[in-house]
Design a protein around this motif. Sequence first.
Motif, short mmCIF file in Angstrom:
data_model
loop_
_atom_site.label_atom_id
_atom_site.label_comp_id
_atom_site.label_asym_id
_atom_site.label_seq_id
_atom_site.Cartn_x
_atom_site.Cartn_y
_atom_site.Cartn_z
N ASP A 26 -6.04 -1.58 -4.99
CA ASP A 26 -5.47 -2.10 -3.76
C ASP A 26 -6.45 -3.09 -3.12
O ASP A 26 -7.42 -2.69 -2.50
CB ASP A 26 -5.16 -0.95 -2.79
CG ASP A 26 -4.23 -1.38 -1.66
OD1 ASP A 26 -4.02 -2.61 -1.48
OD2 ASP A 26 -3.69 -0.49 -0.97
N GLU A 27 -6.18 -4.37 -3.30
CA GLU A 27 -7.03 -5.45 -2.76
C GLU A 27 -8.52 -5.21 -3.01
O GLU A 27 -9.30 -5.13 -2.08
CB GLU A 27 -6.77 -5.63 -1.26
CG GLU A 27 -5.32 -6.02 -1.00
CD GLU A 27 -5.10 -6.51 0.44
OE1 GLU A 27 -6.05 -7.04 1.02
OE2 GLU A 27 -3.98 -6.38 0.94
N THR B 37 0.83 -1.21 0.00
CA THR B 37 0.00 0.00 0.00
C THR B 37 0.87 1.26 0.00
O THR B 37 0.57 2.23 -0.68
CB THR B 37 -0.95 -0.02 1.21
OG1 THR B 37 -1.81 -1.15 1.09
CG2 THR B 37 -1.79 1.23 1.28
N GLN C 197 -7.52 0.35 -0.38
CA GLN C 197 -7.66 -0.92 0.34
C GLN C 197 -8.86 -0.87 1.29
O GLN C 197 -9.64 -1.80 1.34
CB GLN C 197 -6.38 -1.20 1.12
CG GLN C 197 -6.43 -2.50 1.91
CD GLN C 197 -5.05 -2.87 2.47
OE1 GLN C 197 -4.08 -2.17 2.26
NE2 GLN C 197 -5.00 -3.96 3.18
#
Lengths: 320, 252
Positions: free
Chosen positions: B177-178, B49, B91
């Motif tokens: 991000d994820e 991240t 995220q």
Amino acid sequence: MPRSQLVMLASFFALALVFPLVAPYEALASEILIFALFAMSYDLVLGYGGMLSFGHAAFFGIGAYSTGIILIRVVPSVPVALLGAVCVSSLAAAFVGYASIRRHGIYFTMVTLAFAQMFYFIAFKWTSLTGGDDGLQGVPRPNIGPTDIHPEINLYYFILALVIVSMFIIVRVVHSPLGTALQALRENRNRAMSVGYNVDRFRLVAFVISGCFAGLAGGLYALLLNMVPLGSLHWTTSGEVVVMNIIGGMATLFGPVIGAVSIILLRDIISNYTDAWSLFMGLIFMMAVFGFRDGIVGFFRNKIIPRANKILGQAFPRKH
Amino acid sequence: MTVQAAEIPVLETKAVTKHFGALTAVNGVSLSVSHGIQSIIGPNGAGKTTFFNLLAGFLVPDKGSIFYRGKEITGLAPYEISQMGVGRSFQITSIFPNLSVFENIRVACQSRSKSRYNFFMSCEKLPGVQIAARKILSQMGLEDWADSPAKNLPYGLQRCLDIGISLATDPQILLLDEPTSGMSVEDSAVILKLIAEIAKLMPVVLIEHNIDMVLTISDRIAVLYQGLLLAEGTPAEIQGNQEVQKAYLGGY
Ligand SMILES: Nc1ncnc2c1ncn2[C@@H]1O[C@H](COP(=O)(O)OP(=O)(O)OP(=O)(O)O)[C@@H](O)[C@H]1O
Ligand SMILES: [Mg+2]
């Protein structure tokens, strides 16, 4: 513009037209209008921009002093004086905004308060220009074209006209690209940045627009009182406009107007009995913060209207 | 896909390093992305991240530089990097909770308009913005929710909205991000299909924990470990890499 807001605006204007006939006295009606405009201009900053400025008295007061000084010393023309007031207070807002906008939360609040205190101090000390502690006395009300604004009722309708135009512009601002971006960055600053908004620039423009209309409200205040009290720059004036927004309902535009009407009326009534207005102000503020956080408008929208709809719905079920 | 040597990468880092006090979260990472899906994997706290935050301008590297299409962007503000064409999602779901779902996307589309500073016209009159926003809304399968406040969306759809907001800025490269974190298996599959579609139009940099998924979907994989770029290559190369096996994959 959503229809509900149009209906609200229309009913507000209808009420405003007959308001001086029912208000305790005409000057009070004018004062309410002025603070309604001031509160609505502040909603751009607090409600829509999420910026808790505690120095908005600065722009109100600077607008008032500019109007007074132009009328007394430069030229006895109301349009020129008000235009001057709007320019000076916008400049002041640009200056204060530029210095404060990069800070957030409590730091932003403190910087705006510090600047407002500085302006207060200047007005207090610069007696030759501002009249210092006594305020700026003897602000004239020259005719506007053929219209004599000495009668309070004439001044009221002049103020009403300007307030209507200003409110129309403020409503436009809220629904403009800038206004909608402003709400997005109030909601989520990081997200707004990551989709390409220059957050500080949007905040600054909103701050200046707000300061501009606060200055206009201040200019009208000088006309109304025939003077400018030093208190117009005092931090308690900043506090009042915050309270008007919170008890009326932030980010509703209409809420701050309701807040202004309630506070000014209440102050007028209470001041007949006691000098302890600030005590009541504090109580009202606590009620607003603890009691109904969404303000009067939010209270009706979230609690009363759904409940009324439910009761009406049970009483008069829709036929299928 | 074969990478031509002469091609200028869309996004490239040269030895970027980021310290947080004594911790080196990203340590001299050089990576370049040109097309397809470039995944970044690594254990918790590996610096994935943080690496994204460097790319998107949310953090400034202590050392090293970042290039977008050969132009240095190190130290530029997030909004400048976004305006150049780098889109990102977060995220932890990052949306505008009290705005309607449609407005979430519309306001992101609007950021590309020259009139975004206009404060007198109606935002609905911005040419093209309404249409573009509706298109994204239906692409993300969110039409039925258009008028609800974004915070009322179920979690999985909030993740979709997050991606939709990034897509609405018409990016040239997308950092995710994820995107499937916390999602059910079925919802993850939908998102993955969507990512594969997006990757046909622009390079996608994907941070993802699910190794099976990463190995199937990625064109290239980078492995971060304690801030270091441990390995970079095709899924097959990464699977065959001894060091990666030891440090991270553990038997895959
Ligand atoms: N703003 C910050 N300040 C201090 N330390 C930070 C900060 N951001 C991240 N870190 C630390 O840097 C390291 C890398 O964090 P990062 O969030 O980049 O990891 P990650 O690979 O994304 O992990 P995860 O898989 O859990 O999301 C962690 O040890 C984290 O605690
Ligand atoms: Mg992470």
